[in-house]
Each structure stands twice: as C-alpha cells, then as structure tokens.
Design an enzyme around this catalytic site. Structure first.
Site, PDB file in Angstrom:
ATOM      1  N   TYR A   1       0.839  -1.197   0.000  1.00 46.23           N
ATOM      2  CA  TYR A   1       0.000   0.000   0.000  1.00 46.23           C
ATOM      3  C   TYR A   1       0.882   1.259   0.000  1.00 46.23           C
ATOM      4  O   TYR A   1       2.103   1.169  -0.058  1.00 46.23           O
ATOM      5  CB  TYR A   1      -0.998  -0.038   1.167  1.00 46.23           C
ATOM      6  CG  TYR A   1      -1.982  -1.168   0.986  1.00 46.23           C
ATOM      7  CD1 TYR A   1      -2.969  -1.087  -0.006  1.00 46.23           C
ATOM      8  CD2 TYR A   1      -1.876  -2.347   1.712  1.00 46.23           C
ATOM      9  CE1 TYR A   1      -3.845  -2.137  -0.238  1.00 46.23           C
ATOM     10  CE2 TYR A   1      -2.752  -3.404   1.483  1.00 46.23           C
ATOM     11  CZ  TYR A   1      -3.733  -3.295   0.508  1.00 46.23           C
ATOM     12  OH  TYR A   1      -4.600  -4.331   0.268  1.00 46.23           O
TER      13      TYR A   1
ATOM     14  N   ARG B   1       2.893  -0.726  10.868  1.00 41.59           N
ATOM     15  CA  ARG B   1       3.043  -2.093  10.354  1.00 41.59           C
ATOM     16  C   ARG B   1       3.944  -2.064   9.132  1.00 41.59           C
ATOM     17  O   ARG B   1       3.754  -1.234   8.239  1.00 41.59           O
ATOM     18  CB  ARG B   1       1.677  -2.661   9.930  1.00 41.59           C
ATOM     19  CG  ARG B   1       1.767  -4.141   9.485  1.00 41.59           C
ATOM     20  CD  ARG B   1       1.234  -4.987  10.545  1.00 41.59           C
ATOM     21  NE  ARG B   1       1.426  -6.413  10.456  1.00 41.59           N
ATOM     22  CZ  ARG B   1       0.617  -7.271   9.832  1.00 41.59           C
ATOM     23  NH1 ARG B   1      -0.406  -6.839   9.117  1.00 41.59           N
ATOM     24  NH2 ARG B   1       0.817  -8.569   9.932  1.00 41.59           N
TER      25      ARG B   1
ATOM     26  N   GLY C   1      -4.379 -12.999  12.662  1.00 45.79           N
ATOM     27  CA  GLY C   1      -5.352 -12.526  11.696  1.00 45.79           C
ATOM     28  C   GLY C   1      -6.556 -13.440  11.589  1.00 45.79           C
ATOM     29  O   GLY C   1      -7.556 -13.275  12.295  1.00 45.79           O
TER      30      GLY C   1
HETATM   31  C1  LIG Z   1      -9.506 -10.084   5.858  1.00 46.21           C
HETATM   32  C2  LIG Z   1      -8.086  -9.684   6.155  1.00 46.21           C
HETATM   33  C3  LIG Z   1      -7.751  -8.334   6.178  1.00 46.21           C
HETATM   34  C4  LIG Z   1      -6.444  -7.934   6.459  1.00 46.21           C
HETATM   35  N1  LIG Z   1      -6.153  -6.604   6.524  1.00 46.21           N
HETATM   36  C5  LIG Z   1      -4.891  -6.201   6.833  1.00 46.21           C
HETATM   37  C6  LIG Z   1      -4.575  -4.819   6.943  1.00 46.21           C
HETATM   38  O1  LIG Z   1      -5.429  -3.947   6.774  1.00 46.21           O
HETATM   39  N2  LIG Z   1      -3.297  -4.474   7.251  1.00 46.21           N
HETATM   40  C7  LIG Z   1      -2.322  -5.413   7.442  1.00 46.21           C
HETATM   41  O2  LIG Z   1      -1.170  -5.054   7.715  1.00 46.21           O
HETATM   42  N3  LIG Z   1      -2.589  -6.733   7.349  1.00 46.21           N
HETATM   43  C8  LIG Z   1      -3.846  -7.148   7.055  1.00 46.21           C
HETATM   44  N4  LIG Z   1      -4.119  -8.498   6.966  1.00 46.21           N
HETATM   45  C9  LIG Z   1      -3.028  -9.461   7.185  1.00 46.21           C
HETATM   46  C10 LIG Z   1      -3.008  -9.952   8.624  1.00 46.21           C
HETATM   47  O3  LIG Z   1      -2.641  -8.889   9.500  1.00 46.21           O
HETATM   48  C11 LIG Z   1      -2.009 -11.105   8.808  1.00 46.21           C
HETATM   49  O4  LIG Z   1      -0.697 -10.660   8.511  1.00 46.21           O
HETATM   50  C12 LIG Z   1      -2.334 -12.284   7.884  1.00 46.21           C
HETATM   51  O5  LIG Z   1      -3.724 -12.572   7.909  1.00 46.21           O
HETATM   52  C13 LIG Z   1      -1.545 -13.534   8.301  1.00 46.21           C
HETATM   53  O6  LIG Z   1      -1.795 -13.896   9.642  1.00 46.21           O
HETATM   54  P1  LIG Z   1      -2.824 -15.087  10.027  1.00 46.21           P
HETATM   55  O7  LIG Z   1      -2.199 -16.367   9.506  1.00 46.21           O
HETATM   56  O8  LIG Z   1      -2.885 -15.034  11.530  1.00 46.21           O
HETATM   57  O9  LIG Z   1      -4.131 -14.778   9.366  1.00 46.21           O
HETATM   58  C14 LIG Z   1      -5.430  -8.916   6.707  1.00 46.21           C
HETATM   59  C15 LIG Z   1      -5.779 -10.271   6.669  1.00 46.21           C
HETATM   60  C16 LIG Z   1      -7.083 -10.657   6.390  1.00 46.21           C
HETATM   61  C17 LIG Z   1      -7.399 -12.146   6.386  1.00 46.21           C
END
Ligand SMILES: Cc1cc2nc3c(=O)[nH]c(=O)nc-3n(C[C@H](O)[C@H](O)[C@H](O)COP(=O)(O)O)c2cc1C
Length: 233
Positions: free
Chosen positions: A53, A100, A190
């Site tokens: 982004y 982040r 996440g």
């Molecule tokens: C629906 C969704 C929206 C997300 N939005 C963001 C975001 O706005 N900013 C960000 O840094 N990461 C975002 N992520 C990434 C998560 O912070 C995380 O790094 C990623 O889901 C991997 O971790 P997990 O295995 O616990 O899901 C998003 C993930 C998902 C699934």
C-alpha cells in the site's frame, strides 16, 4: 480492467505518481484520519506501511521511481514514511501510534529482493521513528528469528509485534513458540481472530476452532464479522 465494488463494476482509476507538492496534503490526510479514529473512540492507530500500500510503495525500490528527495537512496525512500509516522504521533500521541511493515513480502508490486537494500531502507526507517517512542512496530516476515527482523527490533528498541504472513494460518503452537523464544513482544493473529470471537479462551483451553470463511472476508454487512459462534459451555 474493471473492479467490482458495492455500487457495481467500475473501470480501474489510473494512478499517478504523487507530485512533491501533493505530499503535505497526504500527510494531513493521515493525520485527519488518525484524529477521527481517536475521536470515534479507538484506542490507537496502526499506520499501514506493509503489503504494497501507499507507504510501502515509497519504501520499495520497485515501486518508488521518484527523482525528488523521497526517491533514490534507502534513506530517501524511508523519509516519507518517517514524516507520516511523526506527524500522526505528534497529533494523537506516540503511545497511540503503531506502524506495520512487511519487508521482503513482495506482494502488490512492492518487490524488495536485495537484502542489503532492504536492511539499509528499513534500518533508516526504524532509526527515524525510534526516538518517537511509538506504541509498537508490527513486522510481517516469514522468518521472525532471522537477522533482518531481529536487527530491526534492536534498532526500534520498543515493543515489536510479529506475524509470519499468509502462507499458513497462525496456529497456537506457532504463536506460543514466537513468544516463548522471545523473538518479539507479542504475536499478531489474523484469520483465527476473525473466525473465533473467543480465540483467547479456545487457545487457553485447547478447544477446537471455527474455520475462517474466506468468502466473507471483504464483504458488506454483518455476515462474517459478527456471526462466528462462541464455544458453547
Ligand atoms: C480479511 C483480512 C484483512 C487484512 N487486513 C490487513 C490490513 O489492513 N493491514 C495489514 O497489515 N494486514 C492485514 N491483513 C493481514 C493480517 O494482518 C495477517 O498478517 C495475515 O492474515 C496472516 O496472519 P494469520 O495467519 O494469523 O491470518 C489482513 C488479513 C485478512 C485475512
């Protein structure tokens, strides 16, 4: 191409490189949005310097082809992010501001495949924001124990949150290992947190988890946001 939105299909807007004169307004927009979030009752704001982004586009040499003082050297590419973070921290308080980052995540056109450049760019960034005393630095990287993450952590000298990325959904075992090994101060979760309103209890008591429904991740309305069931009993 076309993008699908809540109001139908629309042609993709064609992005333009921000002129140097436009940057103060962009910083003001981050500040205004942050003030609005605090006014609306949020505990704090996490600035999105990850995943390709806008802020990440300044950091990554693949996306940042600027010829002004915000492009070129690692220090120049880091400088806009430092200015945004500083402005927001000054407006709402450093203790309510986090950043982040996702070095080497290589998604959405933000490609960082030269380790020496990555280290120089993100070290300049972290050294630039370290004196602010931010709430945290959140790092997405597949190797939280590795040299890059640990060297950034040392330079930041404040609370570091870790997440290993999308390749695998975070498990209790992985989160507990990151915490136990002391690679960071906390783990960012996440998809399991989206799907389990009582994730902390389920992990503590080793209960089965709801599966995240990818189809509702970015949809409108309450489905997928407030209807995942709590563990009964
Ligand atoms: C629906 C969704 C929206 C997300 N939005 C963001 C975001 O706005 N900013 C960000 O840094 N990461 C975002 N992520 C990434 C998560 O912070 C995380 O790094 C990623 O889901 C991997 O971790 P997990 O295995 O616990 O899901 C998003 C993930 C998902 C699934």
């Amino acid at each position: 191409g076309e993008s699908r939105t809540y109001t139908g299909k629309h042609a993709y807007p064609v992005p333009h490189a921000l002129a140097t004169e436009e940057l103060p307004r962009i910083i003001e927009e981050f500040v205004t949005a942050s003030r609005n979030a605090i006014a609306a009752g949020f505990d704090g704001v996490e600035l999105h310097g990850a995943n390709g982004y806008l802020l990440h586009e300044f950091l990554a040499p693949s996306a940042n082809t600027r010829t002004d003082n915000y492009g070129g050297s690692p220090e120049n590419r880091a400088s806009f992010v430092i200015e945004v973070v500083t402005a927001v921290a000054n407006a709402i308080g450093a203790g309510k501001t986090g950043l982040r980052i996702s070095p080497e995540h290589n998604v959405q056109g933000a490609v960082e495949n030269d380790r020496a450049d990555v280290l120089a760019t993100y070290t300049a960034l972290v050294q630039g924001i370290a004196p602010l005393g931010l709430a945290n630095l959140s790092i997405l990287h597949h190797d939280p124990a590795g040299e890059l993450v640990q060297s950034l952590r040392k330079a930041f000298d404040g609370p570091v949150l870790l997440n290993t990325g999308f390749a695998e959904i975070t498990t209790y075992e992985e989160a507990a290992r990151v915490a136990a090994e002391g690679w960071g101060d906390a783990v960012v979760v996440g998809r399991p947190a989206i799907a389990n309103p009582d994730l902390v209890r389920r992990w503590k008591e080793q209960l089965p988890l709801n599966k995240p429904d990818f189809a509702t991740f970015y949809t409108e309305g309450p489905k997928g946001y407030i209807d995942y069931p709590f563990w009964e009993n």
